[in-house]
Scaffold this motif. Structure first.
Motif, PDB file in Angstrom:
ATOM      1  N   LEU A 161       9.972   3.739  -5.265  1.00  0.00           N
ATOM      2  CA  LEU A 161       8.952   4.607  -4.496  1.00  0.00           C
ATOM      3  C   LEU A 161       9.677   4.840  -3.210  1.00  0.00           C
ATOM      4  CD1 LEU A 161       6.627   6.719  -4.706  1.00  0.00           C
ATOM      5  CD2 LEU A 161       5.369   4.494  -3.976  1.00  0.00           C
ATOM      6  N   ARG A 162       9.951   5.970  -2.748  1.00  0.00           N
ATOM      7  CA  ARG A 162      10.578   6.126  -1.304  1.00  0.00           C
ATOM      8  C   ARG A 162       9.713   7.378  -0.657  1.00  0.00           C
ATOM      9  NH1 ARG A 162      17.059   6.855  -2.641  1.00  0.00           N
ATOM     10  NH2 ARG A 162      16.965   4.950  -4.153  1.00  0.00           N
ATOM     11  N   ARG A 163       9.584   7.421   0.701  1.00  0.00           N
ATOM     12  CA  ARG A 163       9.106   8.552   1.265  1.00  0.00           C
ATOM     13  C   ARG A 163       9.895   9.949   0.751  1.00  0.00           C
ATOM     14  NH1 ARG A 163       5.384   7.415   5.189  1.00  0.00           N
ATOM     15  NH2 ARG A 163       5.396   4.948   5.556  1.00  0.00           N
ATOM     16  N   CYS A 164      11.146   9.860   0.675  1.00  0.00           N
ATOM     17  CA  CYS A 164      11.925  11.117   0.162  1.00  0.00           C
ATOM     18  C   CYS A 164      13.180  10.578  -0.293  1.00  0.00           C
ATOM     19  CB  CYS A 164      12.230  11.926   1.476  1.00  0.00           C
ATOM     20  SG  CYS A 164      13.658  11.990   2.240  1.00  0.00           S
ATOM     21  N   PRO A 165      14.081  11.574  -1.085  1.00  0.00           N
ATOM     22  CA  PRO A 165      15.202  11.134  -1.689  1.00  0.00           C
ATOM     23  C   PRO A 165      16.383  10.482  -0.684  1.00  0.00           C
ATOM     24  CG  PRO A 165      14.646  13.071  -2.591  1.00  0.00           C
ATOM     25  CD  PRO A 165      13.728  12.936  -1.519  1.00  0.00           C
ATOM     26  N   TYR A 166      16.156  10.749   0.611  1.00  0.00           N
ATOM     27  CA  TYR A 166      17.238  10.252   1.595  1.00  0.00           C
ATOM     28  C   TYR A 166      16.752   9.094   2.318  1.00  0.00           C
ATOM     29  CZ  TYR A 166      19.075  14.759   0.277  1.00  0.00           C
ATOM     30  OH  TYR A 166      19.698  15.677  -0.223  1.00  0.00           O
ATOM     31  N   SER A 167      15.452   8.397   1.995  1.00  0.00           N
ATOM     32  CA  SER A 167      15.014   7.363   2.622  1.00  0.00           C
ATOM     33  C   SER A 167      16.019   6.110   2.585  1.00  0.00           C
ATOM     34  CB  SER A 167      13.462   7.053   2.229  1.00  0.00           C
ATOM     35  OG  SER A 167      12.476   7.873   2.587  1.00  0.00           O
ATOM     36  N   ARG A 168      15.950   5.275   3.550  1.00  0.00           N
ATOM     37  CA  ARG A 168      16.700   4.373   3.665  1.00  0.00           C
ATOM     38  C   ARG A 168      16.087   3.002   2.980  1.00  0.00           C
ATOM     39  NH1 ARG A 168      18.200   3.433   9.763  1.00  0.00           N
ATOM     40  NH2 ARG A 168      16.035   4.412   9.787  1.00  0.00           N
ATOM     41  N   SER A 169      14.783   3.114   2.546  1.00  0.00           N
ATOM     42  CA  SER A 169      14.228   1.906   2.118  1.00  0.00           C
ATOM     43  C   SER A 169      13.048   2.395   1.184  1.00  0.00           C
ATOM     44  CB  SER A 169      13.230   1.161   3.295  1.00  0.00           C
ATOM     45  OG  SER A 169      12.580   2.270   4.146  1.00  0.00           O
ATOM     46  N   GLY A 170      12.629   1.534   0.255  1.00  0.00           N
ATOM     47  CA  GLY A 170      11.505   1.918  -0.633  1.00  0.00           C
ATOM     48  C   GLY A 170      11.031   0.568  -1.544  1.00  0.00           C
ATOM     49  N   VAL A 171      10.224   0.853  -2.386  1.00  0.00           N
ATOM     50  CA  VAL A 171       9.422  -0.106  -3.031  1.00  0.00           C
ATOM     51  C   VAL A 171       9.364   0.006  -4.391  1.00  0.00           C
ATOM     52  CG1 VAL A 171       7.097   0.732  -2.783  1.00  0.00           C
ATOM     53  CG2 VAL A 171       7.592  -1.600  -3.039  1.00  0.00           C
ATOM     54  N   ALA A 172       9.520  -0.897  -5.470  1.00  0.00           N
ATOM     55  CA  ALA A 172       9.580  -0.634  -6.733  1.00  0.00           C
ATOM     56  C   ALA A 172       8.031  -0.251  -7.090  1.00  0.00           C
ATOM     57  CB  ALA A 172      10.123  -1.959  -7.507  1.00  0.00           C
ATOM     58  N   VAL A 173       8.207   0.594  -8.109  1.00  0.00           N
ATOM     59  CA  VAL A 173       6.868   0.999  -8.723  1.00  0.00           C
ATOM     60  C   VAL A 173       6.145  -0.103  -9.600  1.00  0.00           C
ATOM     61  CG1 VAL A 173       7.282   3.432  -8.906  1.00  0.00           C
ATOM     62  CG2 VAL A 173       7.662   2.324 -10.926  1.00  0.00           C
ATOM     63  N   HIS A 174       7.051  -0.875 -10.028  1.00  0.00           N
ATOM     64  CA  HIS A 174       6.604  -2.229 -10.637  1.00  0.00           C
ATOM     65  C   HIS A 174       5.733  -3.168  -9.751  1.00  0.00           C
ATOM     66  CE1 HIS A 174       7.482  -0.867 -14.633  1.00  0.00           C
ATOM     67  NE2 HIS A 174       8.703  -0.590 -14.074  1.00  0.00           N
ATOM     68  N   ALA A 175       5.971  -3.078  -8.348  1.00  0.00           N
ATOM     69  CA  ALA A 175       5.622  -4.015  -7.149  1.00  0.00           C
ATOM     70  C   ALA A 175       3.836  -4.078  -7.320  1.00  0.00           C
ATOM     71  CB  ALA A 175       6.020  -3.756  -5.873  1.00  0.00           C
ATOM     72  N   ALA A 176       3.533  -5.050  -6.733  1.00  0.00           N
ATOM     73  CA  ALA A 176       2.034  -5.338  -6.580  1.00  0.00           C
ATOM     74  C   ALA A 176       1.471  -4.005  -5.927  1.00  0.00           C
ATOM     75  CB  ALA A 176       1.454  -6.456  -5.985  1.00  0.00           C
ATOM     76  N   ARG A 177       0.232  -3.577  -5.930  1.00  0.00           N
ATOM     77  CA  ARG A 177      -0.245  -2.560  -5.279  1.00  0.00           C
ATOM     78  C   ARG A 177      -0.479  -2.872  -3.751  1.00  0.00           C
ATOM     79  NH1 ARG A 177      -3.544  -3.061  -9.889  1.00  0.00           N
ATOM     80  NH2 ARG A 177      -3.954  -0.934 -10.847  1.00  0.00           N
ATOM     81  N   THR A 178      -0.693  -4.270  -3.522  1.00  0.00           N
ATOM     82  CA  THR A 178      -0.487  -4.384  -2.124  1.00  0.00           C
ATOM     83  C   THR A 178       0.787  -4.206  -1.358  1.00  0.00           C
ATOM     84  OG1 THR A 178      -0.095  -6.882  -2.734  1.00  0.00           O
ATOM     85  CG2 THR A 178      -2.495  -6.268  -2.112  1.00  0.00           C
ATOM     86  N   ASP A 179       1.828  -4.357  -2.182  1.00  0.00           N
ATOM     87  CA  ASP A 179       3.100  -4.233  -1.511  1.00  0.00           C
ATOM     88  C   ASP A 179       3.387  -2.817  -1.290  1.00  0.00           C
ATOM     89  OD1 ASP A 179       3.741  -6.975  -1.528  1.00  0.00           O
ATOM     90  OD2 ASP A 179       4.689  -7.131  -3.494  1.00  0.00           O
TER      91      ASP A 179
END
Length: 298
Positions: A255-273
């Motif tokens: 999950l990212r803010r847009c396709p060009y984002s430099r960072s993201g978080v896995a959709v399987h991560a905890a809700r808090t993350d």
């Protein structure tokens, strides 16, 4: 100003995320020469990851999704993806380059389940630069052959001619097809190959818009986009932080803010993350490449 000396974007308030782009595959057979996609990889989005993504997006407040490429019609479970989204109460749109018989057939099988189908096409010189075969006439033919509430031809253009604009106008006349426009985005190397200075490039964008405006109604929003695009190209030191209202889920489930984002978080991560990632200030600047994603009308 060099990239090393550009300050980090500030953590400012972000508007609610209304929609999400979801990549169905990490690869694309079209492989446009002007594509700056940053997450190319092999493999398709698996159903379990897609289901988890829908669950997390629903919790965030996302109301609709758009399935993008790679090429959505290449996904063997495309109908199931659409049905799953509907189970979460999310309308689904699709962006596609479908042209082959198999691709168009698969698109036609789900078109009635979609709120919007956008077919990508390129002007003659955009096809030359991008080494594509996505002509306007073939794109219009695809859209005329399917049944869906909203049909859109997305035209990526470069060095258009009056005859070409006239033909585009004639192809779209008396149809229910809307048009979206995006000028080709060239990086410094591509400009060098075309023998263009930065100012030549910006002037060509301006000339193309003026010519197209004689045949296609350019909305105030699109004209504002062109002004902002020129400013980013001519004055990169005036960049502003990403303000995209759409999230992005890669085919790998990030999950990212847009396709060009430099960072993201896995959709399987905890809700808090996931919540912490979205609450944290953006780490990205708006660039000419990603700016087109944040506007969707001509």
């Amino acid at each position: 100003m060099s990239a090393e000396n550009v300050p980090e974007p500030s953590a400012s308030a972000h508007p609610p995320f209304r929609t999400a782009l979801i990549s169905t595959a990490g690869h694309c057979a079209v492989a446009c020469g002007f594509c700056f996609r940053t997450d190319r990889a092999h493999g398709f989005l698996d159903v379990a990851t897609f289901t988890r993504a829908l669950s997390r997006l629903k919790e965030i407040g996302v109301a609709s999704i758009c399935l993008t490429g790679g090429e959505p019609t290449h996904h063997s479970d495309l109908r199931q993806l659409v049905r799953l989204a509907h189970q979460f109460g999310m309308p689904v749109s699709v962006v596609t380059s479908a042209r082959t018989s198999a691709e168009v057939t698969r698109l036609g099988e789900i078109a009635h389940l979609l709120t919007n189908v956008t077919v990508s096409a390129d002007s003659v010189n955009a096809m030359r630069i991008g080494r594509t075969t996505r002509s306007v006439s073939s794109g219009v033919s695809v859209l005329l052959g399917i049944e869906t509430p909203v049909k859109v031809l997305h035209l990526t253009y470069w060095q258009v001619t009056a005859d070409e604009c006239r033909e585009i106008h004639q192809l779209l006349s008396d149809t229910d097809i809307d048009i979206q426009l995006s000028p080709v985005t060239l990086d410094e190397k591509a400009c060098d190959r075309e023998g263009l200075s930065l100012y030549d490039y910006v002037q060509q964008q301006r000339s193309d818009a003026e010519l197209l405006g004689g045949y296609v109604l350019l909305s105030p929003r699109f004209q504002e986009h062109l002004v902002a695009l020129r400013a980013m190209q001519l004055y990169p030191e005036r960049q502003h932080a990403c303000r995209s209202a759409a999230l992005y889920v890669s085919a790998g489930g990030e999950l990212r803010r847009c396709p060009y984002s430099r960072s993201g978080v896995a959709v399987h991560a905890a809700r808090t993350d996931i919540g912490r990632f979205l609450a944290h200030g953006t780490q990205d600047w708006t660039t000419p490449d990603c700016a087109a994603i944040c506007r969707a009308d001509p």
